[in-house]
Design a protein around this motif. Sequence first.
Motif, PDB file in Angstrom:
ATOM      1  N   ALA A  41      27.727  28.361  44.388  1.00 18.26           N
ATOM      2  CA  ALA A  41      28.908  28.799  43.645  1.00 18.26           C
ATOM      3  C   ALA A  41      28.832  28.462  42.154  1.00 18.26           C
ATOM      4  O   ALA A  41      29.103  29.334  41.307  1.00 18.26           O
ATOM      5  CB  ALA A  41      30.165  28.208  44.284  1.00 18.26           C
ATOM      6  N   PRO A  42      28.477  27.220  41.756  1.00 20.97           N
ATOM      7  CA  PRO A  42      28.400  26.939  40.311  1.00 20.97           C
ATOM      8  C   PRO A  42      27.357  27.777  39.592  1.00 20.97           C
ATOM      9  O   PRO A  42      27.561  28.192  38.446  1.00 20.97           O
ATOM     10  CB  PRO A  42      28.048  25.444  40.267  1.00 20.97           C
ATOM     11  CG  PRO A  42      28.486  24.897  41.578  1.00 20.97           C
ATOM     12  CD  PRO A  42      28.251  25.999  42.555  1.00 20.97           C
ATOM     13  N   VAL A  43      26.228  28.050  40.243  1.00 16.43           N
ATOM     14  CA  VAL A  43      25.165  28.848  39.621  1.00 16.43           C
ATOM     15  C   VAL A  43      25.644  30.279  39.392  1.00 16.43           C
ATOM     16  O   VAL A  43      25.472  30.846  38.298  1.00 16.43           O
ATOM     17  CB  VAL A  43      23.892  28.827  40.500  1.00 16.43           C
ATOM     18  CG1 VAL A  43      22.832  29.767  39.928  1.00 16.43           C
ATOM     19  CG2 VAL A  43      23.352  27.418  40.626  1.00 16.43           C
ATOM     20  N   VAL A  44      26.248  30.862  40.420  1.00 19.33           N
ATOM     21  CA  VAL A  44      26.743  32.245  40.298  1.00 19.33           C
ATOM     22  C   VAL A  44      27.852  32.319  39.251  1.00 19.33           C
ATOM     23  O   VAL A  44      27.922  33.263  38.451  1.00 19.33           O
ATOM     24  CB  VAL A  44      27.238  32.756  41.667  1.00 19.33           C
ATOM     25  CG1 VAL A  44      27.859  34.140  41.521  1.00 19.33           C
ATOM     26  CG2 VAL A  44      26.094  32.797  42.662  1.00 19.33           C
ATOM     27  N   ALA A  45      28.732  31.316  39.220  1.00 21.68           N
ATOM     28  CA  ALA A  45      29.839  31.319  38.262  1.00 21.68           C
ATOM     29  C   ALA A  45      29.326  31.228  36.827  1.00 21.68           C
ATOM     30  O   ALA A  45      29.818  31.935  35.927  1.00 21.68           O
ATOM     31  CB  ALA A  45      30.782  30.164  38.555  1.00 21.68           C
ATOM     32  N   SER A  46      28.324  30.378  36.582  1.00 20.87           N
ATOM     33  CA  SER A  46      27.781  30.248  35.227  1.00 20.87           C
ATOM     34  C   SER A  46      27.091  31.533  34.788  1.00 20.87           C
ATOM     35  O   SER A  46      27.115  31.886  33.599  1.00 20.87           O
ATOM     36  CB  SER A  46      26.798  29.072  35.172  1.00 20.87           C
ATOM     37  OG  SER A  46      25.698  29.302  36.053  1.00 20.87           O
ATOM     38  N   THR A  74      28.122  25.425  54.088  1.00 21.44           N
ATOM     39  CA  THR A  74      29.014  24.850  53.089  1.00 21.44           C
ATOM     40  C   THR A  74      28.226  24.088  52.033  1.00 21.44           C
ATOM     41  O   THR A  74      28.574  24.100  50.849  1.00 21.44           O
ATOM     42  CB  THR A  74      30.050  23.920  53.753  1.00 21.44           C
ATOM     43  OG1 THR A  74      30.745  24.643  54.779  1.00 21.44           O
ATOM     44  CG2 THR A  74      31.060  23.435  52.742  1.00 21.44           C
ATOM     45  N   VAL A  75      27.146  23.419  52.448  1.00 24.17           N
ATOM     46  CA  VAL A  75      26.251  22.776  51.476  1.00 24.17           C
ATOM     47  C   VAL A  75      25.652  23.831  50.544  1.00 24.17           C
ATOM     48  O   VAL A  75      25.616  23.653  49.312  1.00 24.17           O
ATOM     49  CB  VAL A  75      25.135  21.989  52.200  1.00 24.17           C
ATOM     50  CG1 VAL A  75      24.110  21.472  51.199  1.00 24.17           C
ATOM     51  CG2 VAL A  75      25.726  20.839  52.999  1.00 24.17           C
ATOM     52  N   ALA A  76      25.207  24.945  51.129  1.00 27.08           N
ATOM     53  CA  ALA A  76      24.656  26.037  50.309  1.00 27.08           C
ATOM     54  C   ALA A  76      25.716  26.591  49.365  1.00 27.08           C
ATOM     55  O   ALA A  76      25.429  26.912  48.195  1.00 27.08           O
ATOM     56  CB  ALA A  76      24.113  27.143  51.212  1.00 27.08           C
ATOM     57  N   LEU A  77      26.955  26.715  49.845  1.00 24.04           N
ATOM     58  CA  LEU A  77      28.064  27.177  49.001  1.00 24.04           C
ATOM     59  C   LEU A  77      28.268  26.222  47.828  1.00 24.04           C
ATOM     60  O   LEU A  77      28.510  26.662  46.693  1.00 24.04           O
ATOM     61  CB  LEU A  77      29.336  27.278  49.838  1.00 24.04           C
ATOM     62  CG  LEU A  77      30.656  27.482  49.087  1.00 24.04           C
ATOM     63  CD1 LEU A  77      30.666  28.835  48.394  1.00 24.04           C
ATOM     64  CD2 LEU A  77      31.842  27.370  50.052  1.00 24.04           C
ATOM     65  N   SER A  78      28.181  24.923  48.082  1.00 22.91           N
ATOM     66  CA  SER A  78      28.398  23.924  47.030  1.00 22.91           C
ATOM     67  C   SER A  78      27.377  24.078  45.900  1.00 22.91           C
ATOM     68  O   SER A  78      27.706  23.852  44.729  1.00 22.91           O
ATOM     69  CB  SER A  78      28.300  22.512  47.616  1.00 22.91           C
ATOM     70  OG  SER A  78      29.210  22.345  48.689  1.00 22.91           O
TER      71      SER A  78
END
Length: 510
Positions: free
Chosen positions: A132-137, A125-129
């Motif tokens: 996710a923003p990097v992939v979304a950008s 979940t830490v890795a997801l946090s």
Amino acid sequence: MDNFSALLDGFATVLHPMYLLYALFGVFIGTAVGVLPGIGPAMTIALLLPLTYTLEPTAAIIVFAGIYYGGMYGGSTTSILLNTPGESSSIVTALEGNRMARAGRGAAALATAAIGSFVAGTIATVALSFAAPVVASWAVQLGEPDYFALMVVAFITVGALLGSSVPRGLASLALGLFLGLVGTDTLTGQQRFTFGVPNLADGIDVVVVAVGLFAVGEALYVGSRMRHGPVEVIPVEKGWRTWMKRDDWRRSWKPWLRGTVIGFPVGTIPAGGADVATFLSYAAERRLSGSRRKEFGKGAIEGVAGPEAANNAAAAGVLVPLLTLGLPTTATAAIMVVAFQSYGIQPGPLLLQNESALVWALVASLYIGNFMLVVLNLPLVGMWVKVLSIPRHYLYAGILLFGALGSYALNFSPVDVLLLLVVGLIGFFMRRYGYPVAPMVIGMILGPMAEDRLRRSLAISQGDLSYLVTSPFAATAYAAIVVLLIVGLWLRRREQASGVAVTAGDGDEK
């Protein structure tokens, strides 16, 4: 720092007493259904989806996230004590966990599975946090052909890698694509594949298909193979605080970390999800066991700790393409997409911008849910053992009833109930003859989205098909299809090799 502040705001939302109750309800229900053989998180979310329309979006998503993680936790209990995995990703846990239970070490197996799930789920979940923003950008910069290429990658790999047969997986995907096209064409206004039935003009509701496949079809399949007499459950020794001895801790902590490292990356790509991750983890632990390799196949605790960690890490990894690209790569993720869409929310690269508070509340609820789950799974394992003894005919009769009521409540139309029965029969025969149902749901959800992207691309290029492959990313994606298929087939061979090795170990023991 902006993302960290947003995550803190998510915690502030989830720590509200009402949302904490929703999270507790989700993880409790998820664990309860994960314990029951043949019932997984996909079925549970599909059944509860029509009943949660009265909730606000944040509360509903928190409930579904709790069910998602809880189902992953609960599956280990069934695998260890009953040798009947509730989810396909729990098959590997049954290999060693059930042998530990038969040797009188079921408590240690349950404890290392629960604690490993907590450790892996938290780290993932830490890795997801962060991911996710990097992939979304990055995803915001993609064009229409790029998104179509991504969906083609998802179609091919999910259809080919879910299930034991590539042609059957692709056939299931094709059926889902067909169902997704039923209804009225948004551009021409003409009806497609409705066969003159007015109720099909708006298309087939994905919830009806999901409930039909995962609830009705599963209930019919299990009922057709139901064994008579009471279910034999291996008892668990009392005194859970002493379940894990010092040697068990020493042998488990490295597999927990290795399983996390294996599971999260595998979960982020459409390569079979947690199923592949658990087999890879098991193979890695067997190879690294050294002098303890002879214990594998006879009840090695590393064979429980590693795969369970990989299972939960992959579950968090699956949320990366789901939230940032709108691509579901597992059946449960597909139902989660339906949950978002039912509230008018479309997962994708703009989700973090348009629904930032909702996304970060979801991520924060995963941290809280992980803690709740380890508290539920250790002290209350005796209750979960009793749940295993519920007579199956009562259980599946209730599932059929709730499935019918939920489908009828969607539009208050008897046609939906009839469609539910038809889809349920299709799901039964698919299970009976080895066709995976997950690609069908994923194809039905991604099909209309892919059609929309394809039409936009052709409209921009005025019908020039080369526009679909001239983009550097699109060309790379199509090349990646070949690589993913080769890697996927290699992973399947590794799974089969692990299973053969365990079978050989059983033969030597006998």
